[in-house]
Design an enzyme around this catalytic site. Structure first.
Site, PDB file in Angstrom:
ATOM      1  N   TYR A 257       4.419   6.569   9.826  1.00 51.36           N
ATOM      2  CA  TYR A 257       3.532   5.437   9.515  1.00 51.36           C
ATOM      3  C   TYR A 257       4.295   4.326   8.781  1.00 51.36           C
ATOM      4  CZ  TYR A 257      -0.799   2.971   8.432  1.00 51.36           C
ATOM      5  OH  TYR A 257      -1.798   2.022   8.368  1.00 51.36           O
TER       6      TYR A 257
ATOM      7  N   LYS B 267       1.766   0.019  15.025  1.00 54.51           N
ATOM      8  CA  LYS B 267       3.177  -0.104  15.429  1.00 54.51           C
ATOM      9  C   LYS B 267       3.478  -1.335  16.277  1.00 54.51           C
ATOM     10  CE  LYS B 267       4.418   3.226  13.115  1.00 54.51           C
ATOM     11  NZ  LYS B 267       4.770   2.636  11.832  1.00 54.51           N
TER      12      LYS B 267
ATOM     13  N   HIS C 217       0.849  -1.199   0.000  1.00 58.48           N
ATOM     14  CA  HIS C 217       0.000   0.000   0.000  1.00 58.48           C
ATOM     15  C   HIS C 217       0.880   1.244   0.000  1.00 58.48           C
ATOM     16  CE1 HIS C 217      -4.257  -1.410   1.385  1.00 58.48           C
ATOM     17  NE2 HIS C 217      -3.719  -2.256   0.530  1.00 58.48           N
TER      18      HIS C 217
ATOM     19  N   PRO D 280      -3.212   0.581  18.869  1.00 56.46           N
ATOM     20  CA  PRO D 280      -3.005   0.118  17.484  1.00 56.46           C
ATOM     21  C   PRO D 280      -3.249   1.176  16.413  1.00 56.46           C
ATOM     22  CG  PRO D 280      -4.909  -0.953  18.464  1.00 56.46           C
ATOM     23  CD  PRO D 280      -4.291  -0.126  19.528  1.00 56.46           C
TER      24      PRO D 280
HETATM   25  P1  FAS Z   1       2.437 -11.730  21.839  1.00 53.46           P
HETATM   26  O1  FAS Z   1       1.537 -11.308  22.956  1.00 53.46           O
HETATM   27  O2  FAS Z   1       1.901 -11.823  20.452  1.00 53.46           O
HETATM   28  O3  FAS Z   1       3.056 -13.189  22.168  1.00 53.46           O
HETATM   29  C1  FAS Z   1       3.464 -13.493  23.477  1.00 53.46           C
HETATM   30  C2  FAS Z   1       3.392 -15.008  23.601  1.00 53.46           C
HETATM   31  O4  FAS Z   1       3.899 -15.376  24.904  1.00 53.46           O
HETATM   32  C3  FAS Z   1       1.952 -15.530  23.519  1.00 53.46           C
HETATM   33  O5  FAS Z   1       1.882 -16.601  22.616  1.00 53.46           O
HETATM   34  C4  FAS Z   1       1.669 -15.984  24.957  1.00 53.46           C
HETATM   35  O6  FAS Z   1       0.808 -17.108  25.015  1.00 53.46           O
HETATM   36  C5  FAS Z   1       3.056 -16.348  25.457  1.00 53.46           C
HETATM   37  N1  FAS Z   1       3.174 -16.298  26.927  1.00 53.46           N
HETATM   38  C6  FAS Z   1       2.646 -15.396  27.779  1.00 53.46           C
HETATM   39  N2  FAS Z   1       2.989 -15.706  29.048  1.00 53.46           N
HETATM   40  C7  FAS Z   1       3.765 -16.830  28.990  1.00 53.46           C
HETATM   41  C8  FAS Z   1       4.430 -17.623  29.957  1.00 53.46           C
HETATM   42  N3  FAS Z   1       4.343 -17.331  31.255  1.00 53.46           N
HETATM   43  N4  FAS Z   1       5.133 -18.690  29.542  1.00 53.46           N
HETATM   44  C9  FAS Z   1       5.224 -18.999  28.207  1.00 53.46           C
HETATM   45  N5  FAS Z   1       4.612 -18.283  27.232  1.00 53.46           N
HETATM   46  C10 FAS Z   1       3.902 -17.211  27.640  1.00 53.46           C
HETATM   47  N6  FAS Z   1      -0.712  -4.455  16.747  1.00 53.46           N
HETATM   48  C11 FAS Z   1      -0.862  -3.780  15.587  1.00 53.46           C
HETATM   49  O7  FAS Z   1       0.139  -3.300  15.029  1.00 53.46           O
HETATM   50  N7  FAS Z   1      -2.110  -3.626  15.019  1.00 53.46           N
HETATM   51  C12 FAS Z   1      -3.243  -4.188  15.591  1.00 53.46           C
HETATM   52  O8  FAS Z   1      -4.345  -4.048  15.077  1.00 53.46           O
HETATM   53  C13 FAS Z   1      -3.126  -4.908  16.795  1.00 53.46           C
HETATM   54  N8  FAS Z   1      -4.223  -5.490  17.379  1.00 53.46           N
HETATM   55  C14 FAS Z   1      -4.071  -6.170  18.563  1.00 53.46           C
HETATM   56  C15 FAS Z   1      -5.173  -6.779  19.213  1.00 53.46           C
HETATM   57  C16 FAS Z   1      -5.011  -7.454  20.435  1.00 53.46           C
HETATM   58  C17 FAS Z   1      -6.213  -8.083  21.117  1.00 53.46           C
HETATM   59  C18 FAS Z   1      -3.748  -7.515  21.047  1.00 53.46           C
HETATM   60  C19 FAS Z   1      -3.571  -8.186  22.401  1.00 53.46           C
HETATM   61  C20 FAS Z   1      -2.650  -6.929  20.414  1.00 53.46           C
HETATM   62  C21 FAS Z   1      -2.795  -6.264  19.164  1.00 53.46           C
HETATM   63  N9  FAS Z   1      -1.712  -5.683  18.500  1.00 53.46           N
HETATM   64  C22 FAS Z   1      -1.827  -5.012  17.343  1.00 53.46           C
HETATM   65  C23 FAS Z   1      -0.410  -5.794  19.045  1.00 53.46           C
HETATM   66  C24 FAS Z   1       0.116  -7.167  18.688  1.00 53.46           C
HETATM   67  O9  FAS Z   1       0.123  -7.329  17.298  1.00 53.46           O
HETATM   68  C25 FAS Z   1       1.473  -7.268  19.324  1.00 53.46           C
HETATM   69  O10 FAS Z   1       2.259  -6.114  19.064  1.00 53.46           O
HETATM   70  C26 FAS Z   1       2.230  -8.490  18.885  1.00 53.46           C
HETATM   71  O11 FAS Z   1       1.421  -9.618  19.116  1.00 53.46           O
HETATM   72  C27 FAS Z   1       3.522  -8.533  19.711  1.00 53.46           C
HETATM   73  O12 FAS Z   1       4.066  -9.786  19.568  1.00 53.46           O
HETATM   74  P2  FAS Z   1       4.821 -10.466  20.810  1.00 53.46           P
HETATM   75  O13 FAS Z   1       5.701  -9.475  21.451  1.00 53.46           O
HETATM   76  O14 FAS Z   1       5.369 -11.724  20.267  1.00 53.46           O
HETATM   77  O15 FAS Z   1       3.681 -10.745  21.912  1.00 53.46           O
HETATM   78  C1  PHB Z   2      -5.420  -4.090  11.053  1.00 50.33           C
HETATM   79  O1  PHB Z   2      -5.634  -4.948  11.948  1.00 50.33           O
HETATM   80  O2  PHB Z   2      -5.618  -4.320   9.842  1.00 50.33           O
HETATM   81  C2  PHB Z   2      -4.897  -2.735  11.470  1.00 50.33           C
HETATM   82  C3  PHB Z   2      -4.899  -2.396  12.820  1.00 50.33           C
HETATM   83  C4  PHB Z   2      -4.437  -1.147  13.197  1.00 50.33           C
HETATM   84  C5  PHB Z   2      -3.978  -0.260  12.221  1.00 50.33           C
HETATM   85  C6  PHB Z   2      -3.970  -0.609  10.872  1.00 50.33           C
HETATM   86  C7  PHB Z   2      -4.442  -1.864  10.498  1.00 50.33           C
HETATM   87  O3  PHB Z   2      -3.536   0.982  12.592  1.00 50.33           O
END
Ligand code: FAS
Ligand code: PHB
Length: 398
Positions: free
Chosen positions: A387, A299, A75, A295
């Site tokens: 961005y 980032k 994009h 979000p």
């Molecule tokens: P993660 O949280 O993905 O992974 C951590 C892992 O550690 C998980 O699998 C968990 O089960 C495991 N864990 C936890 N405790 C543990 C323990 N005690 N022992 C062993 N394992 C354990 N970012 C965006 O850029 N755009 C979005 O739209 C967006 N939407 C999101 C929506 C939600 C509901 C959430 C929670 C996050 C969102 N994020 C978004 C942010 C998300 O994408 C994170 O930045 C990304 O998952 C980060 O990855 P990790 O650091 O690997 O953490």
């Molecule tokens: C997406 O989940 O597609 C997403 C979330 C947050 C953004 C952009 C895209 O800022």
């Protein structure tokens, strides 16, 4: 008690843990991933959708970009809808050719897990009672897996266990400082197999609240609505979601909106959160374990990638060049980029969401700020360069 030995014990099998594992594997550095959830649970999680170019480059470096290159949607711009008018931010023109790639975190996680399986690397899923020990001198990890107690002796622990993980929680309070801002609303997200409302993402600032029109492919859409923190996902039927989204859109987008049954619907709280430092002796925090962003700036996933770029580079340097420079600089380098992304994510959230206690003056100032940003090349450029992703500071994997 089964005793294992490895160089790096990675806690967590989200994007941060999996990407670190893949980069260490490519460099021939022994490691283990220990994850509390099942592999199916991890690979089914629906979260982020936007990859910065530097994240794509890192995935290419890791050798897991095949599916991304086939399915990812490059994009070159985004739209900001305010007061019924859409304003396109030409990301590519404003950043000398950079772009973002639309590619779901779910797909990215599957790609990394598949690469790990193909390489027959050691992962413990459904590990229980994971604990980290001795990370200031002789690190080791203990956990239970299928009824067997394990102890993993290691040189380093990578805390990639997310916001609710055990690693950050294990650091003595006097050795850690956290910074937090909790937003008074959440994002209600819906995933549906319907064509996106537009070719590019639309960030909506409306009197009824923020909305975001995103996508996963040309046939699968991802939408978000700002909702009060008191709302529960069961309060929101699909029809109510589509009706509210439609009210927040402009006429043209409303006419193009294709609705359909949700395949996923959830509410995520919004917070800004940073841990300082990000290294504690021989334990590193990376990704959501160390920081959280709202979000709005897309980032979260990309910051996890930049932490891993620094951490993998530091660990590879340690094992191949016997140098601890990258390790010593890890926290400072990550935090420089983290805080800039925190600022941008806070700014986009402040600019595009409605806050309950806003005065009429606050609203006027916010509207004027948005009008300035959208009406000025300098304003659009600052939004665009943040961005698409700021350059990595100093030596990283790239
Ligand atoms: P993660 O949280 O993905 O992974 C951590 C892992 O550690 C998980 O699998 C968990 O089960 C495991 N864990 C936890 N405790 C543990 C323990 N005690 N022992 C062993 N394992 C354990 N970012 C965006 O850029 N755009 C979005 O739209 C967006 N939407 C999101 C929506 C939600 C509901 C959430 C929670 C996050 C969102 N994020 C978004 C942010 C998300 O994408 C994170 O930045 C990304 O998952 C980060 O990855 P990790 O650091 O690997 O953490
Ligand atoms: C997406 O989940 O597609 C997403 C979330 C947050 C953004 C952009 C895209 O800022």
């Amino acid at each position: 008690m089964e005793v294992l030995t490895t160089k790096v014990a990675i806690i967590g099998s989200g994007p941060a843990g999996l990407l670190l594992g893949q980069l260490l594997y490519k460099a021939g550095i022994e490691h283990i991933i220990i994850e509390q959830r099942s592999a199916d649970y991890v690979s089914a999680r629906i979260r982020a959708g936007i990859l910065e170019q530097v994240s794509v480059d890192l995935l290419t470096q890791a050798g897991v970009d095949q599916h991304l290159n086939q399915q990812g949607l490059p994009h070159s711009g985004i739209e900001i809808l305010t007061q019924g008018i859409k304003h396109r931010i030409d990301l590519t023109a404003l950043t000398q050719g950079k772009q973002v790639v639309v590619y779901g975190q779910t797909e990215l996680t599957k790609d990394l897990m598949q690469a790990r399986t193909q390489a027959e690397l050691s992962s413990f899923y459904e590990a229980q009672d994971v604990q980290v020990h001795g990370f200031y001198d002789m690190p080791f990890v203990t956990f239970e897996h299928h009824g067997i107690q394990y102890r993993v002796n290691c040189d380093f622990i990578a805390g990639c266990d997310g916001y609710h993980g055990v690693c950050r929680a294990s650091v003595p309070k006097e050795n850690i400082k956290t910074f937090e801002k909790v937003y008074p609303f959440g994002w209600l997200g819906i995933l549906a197999d319907v064509p996106p409302v537009a070719e590019e993402l639309i960030y909506v600032q409306s009197d009824r609240g923020f909305a975001l029109c995103s996508m996963r492919s040309k046939t699968r859409s991802r939408y978000y609505l700002q909702v009060p923190l008191t709302d529960k996902v069961e309060d929101w039927s699909d029809q109510r979601f589509w009706d509210e989204l439609s009210k927040r859109l402009d006429d043209e987008s409303r006419q193009h909106l294709v609705t359909g049954p949700s395949i996923e619907k959830s509410i995520a709280p919004l917070r800004s959160f940073v841990t300082e430092p990000m290294r504690f002796g021989k334990m590193f925090l990376a990704g959501d374990a160390a920081h959280i962003v709202p979000p709005t700036g897309a980032k979260g996933l990309n910051l996890a990638a930049s932490d891993i770029a620094y951490l993998s580079s530091a660990l590879i340097e340690f094992y191949t060049e016997a140098s601890a420079q990258g390790i010593e600089q890890y926290s400072e380098k990550c935090l420089q980029r983290v805080w800039k992304a925190e600022r941008f994510s806070w700014w986009m959230t402040h600019l595009l969401h409605r806050f309950e206690n806003e005065s009429e003056f606050d609203l006027k100032i916010k509207q004027a700020e948005l009008a300035y940003v959208l009406g000025s090349v300098a304003g659009q450029t600052t939004l665009a360069e943040n961005y698409v992703g700021l350059a990595y500071e100093g030596k990283a994997m790239l």
